[in-house]
Design a protein around this motif. Sequence first.
Motif, PDB file in Angstrom:
ATOM      1  N   ARG A 219      13.432 -54.849  -3.598  1.00 60.78           N
ATOM      2  CA  ARG A 219      14.503 -55.391  -4.437  1.00 60.78           C
ATOM      3  C   ARG A 219      15.493 -54.288  -4.803  1.00 60.78           C
ATOM      4  NH1 ARG A 219      10.089 -54.704  -7.739  1.00 60.78           N
ATOM      5  NH2 ARG A 219      10.425 -53.188  -9.411  1.00 60.78           N
ATOM      6  N   GLU A 220      16.688 -54.699  -5.120  1.00 62.65           N
ATOM      7  CA  GLU A 220      17.687 -53.774  -5.664  1.00 62.65           C
ATOM      8  C   GLU A 220      17.309 -53.495  -7.109  1.00 62.65           C
ATOM      9  OE1 GLU A 220      22.551 -53.452  -5.876  1.00 62.65           O
ATOM     10  OE2 GLU A 220      21.620 -55.143  -4.867  1.00 62.65           O
TER      11      GLU A 220
ATOM     12  N   ALA B  12      27.326 -43.856  -4.321  1.00 61.23           N
ATOM     13  CA  ALA B  12      25.922 -44.269  -4.429  1.00 61.23           C
ATOM     14  C   ALA B  12      25.812 -45.771  -4.654  1.00 61.23           C
ATOM     15  CB  ALA B  12      25.237 -43.521  -5.571  1.00 61.23           C
ATOM     16  N   HIS B  13      26.679 -46.305  -5.487  1.00 69.89           N
ATOM     17  CA  HIS B  13      26.666 -47.747  -5.746  1.00 69.89           C
ATOM     18  C   HIS B  13      26.975 -48.524  -4.464  1.00 69.89           C
ATOM     19  CE1 HIS B  13      27.381 -51.640  -7.551  1.00 69.89           C
ATOM     20  NE2 HIS B  13      28.597 -51.643  -7.048  1.00 69.89           N
TER      21      HIS B  13
ATOM     22  N   THR C 117      25.245 -51.976  -0.109  1.00 69.65           N
ATOM     23  CA  THR C 117      25.280 -52.278   1.324  1.00 69.65           C
ATOM     24  C   THR C 117      23.871 -52.328   1.900  1.00 69.65           C
ATOM     25  OG1 THR C 117      27.445 -51.221   1.538  1.00 69.65           O
ATOM     26  CG2 THR C 117      26.185 -51.527   3.566  1.00 69.65           C
ATOM     27  N   THR C 118      23.068 -51.319   1.594  1.00 69.96           N
ATOM     28  CA  THR C 118      21.687 -51.273   2.073  1.00 69.96           C
ATOM     29  C   THR C 118      20.908 -52.494   1.604  1.00 69.96           C
ATOM     30  OG1 THR C 118      21.708 -48.864   2.113  1.00 69.96           O
ATOM     31  CG2 THR C 118      19.549 -49.919   1.999  1.00 69.96           C
ATOM     32  N   SER C 119      21.053 -52.829   0.336  1.00 63.88           N
ATOM     33  CA  SER C 119      20.324 -53.974  -0.223  1.00 63.88           C
ATOM     34  C   SER C 119      20.731 -55.273   0.447  1.00 63.88           C
ATOM     35  CB  SER C 119      20.559 -54.068  -1.737  1.00 63.88           C
ATOM     36  OG  SER C 119      20.042 -52.924  -2.373  1.00 63.88           O
TER      37      SER C 119
ATOM     38  N   ALA D  87      20.027 -47.633  -6.949  1.00 64.28           N
ATOM     39  CA  ALA D  87      18.670 -47.497  -6.431  1.00 64.28           C
ATOM     40  C   ALA D  87      18.117 -48.831  -5.965  1.00 64.28           C
ATOM     41  CB  ALA D  87      17.762 -46.898  -7.500  1.00 64.28           C
ATOM     42  N   PHE D  88      17.097 -48.747  -5.113  1.00 71.14           N
ATOM     43  CA  PHE D  88      16.336 -49.937  -4.747  1.00 71.14           C
ATOM     44  C   PHE D  88      14.863 -49.572  -4.659  1.00 71.14           C
ATOM     45  CE2 PHE D  88      17.572 -48.170  -0.609  1.00 71.14           C
ATOM     46  CZ  PHE D  88      16.429 -48.276   0.166  1.00 71.14           C
TER      47      PHE D  88
END
Length: 164
Positions: free
Chosen positions: A118-119, A93-94, A99-101, A124-125
């Motif tokens: 924002r992250e 998850a991290h 990566t997505t952020s 989560a973001f």
Amino acid sequence: MHRRLRTSRPTEAPPRHFHFENFCPSDPLDLHTEVFRLFRQTLAKMEKGALLAEGKTKRIYEIPQEPGLVLVESKDRLTAFGGAKSHEVDGKAHLATRTTSLVFAFLRDIGMKTHFVREEGEKAFVARRCHMIPLEFVTRRVATGSYLKRHPHVGEGFRFSPPK
């Protein structure tokens, strides 16, 4: 020049006042670490609202204190074959969130508008609430999985030539 690091919620008091003049890191990573710590504290205090949607690898929650925004929380779940196989992988998850952020921050920095805001912590973001377009892209250079079902003439493991 006195500058204070802005928090993500200007109407709330930050977890701790952070003044640049009181923090002079010898290494820029020290500043990054301190900022990340403050974001983690903020996430711990963030109230999750109703669960809006849940998929194989993510949950989407309302954020009551920020109307129009949602919290997209990644799971430590790895799936394959349309969810037929799944495993829990600590740290996934991290990595997925980071990566997505980074990708969405890059797109924002080059002027492309996205839902990303924002992250928010390690898993989560925060994003703008929007309607999903059900479109999925899977990118790999080896023919496998559902691709073979749609293209039976291609053999398992066929390696696509690199893009030119």
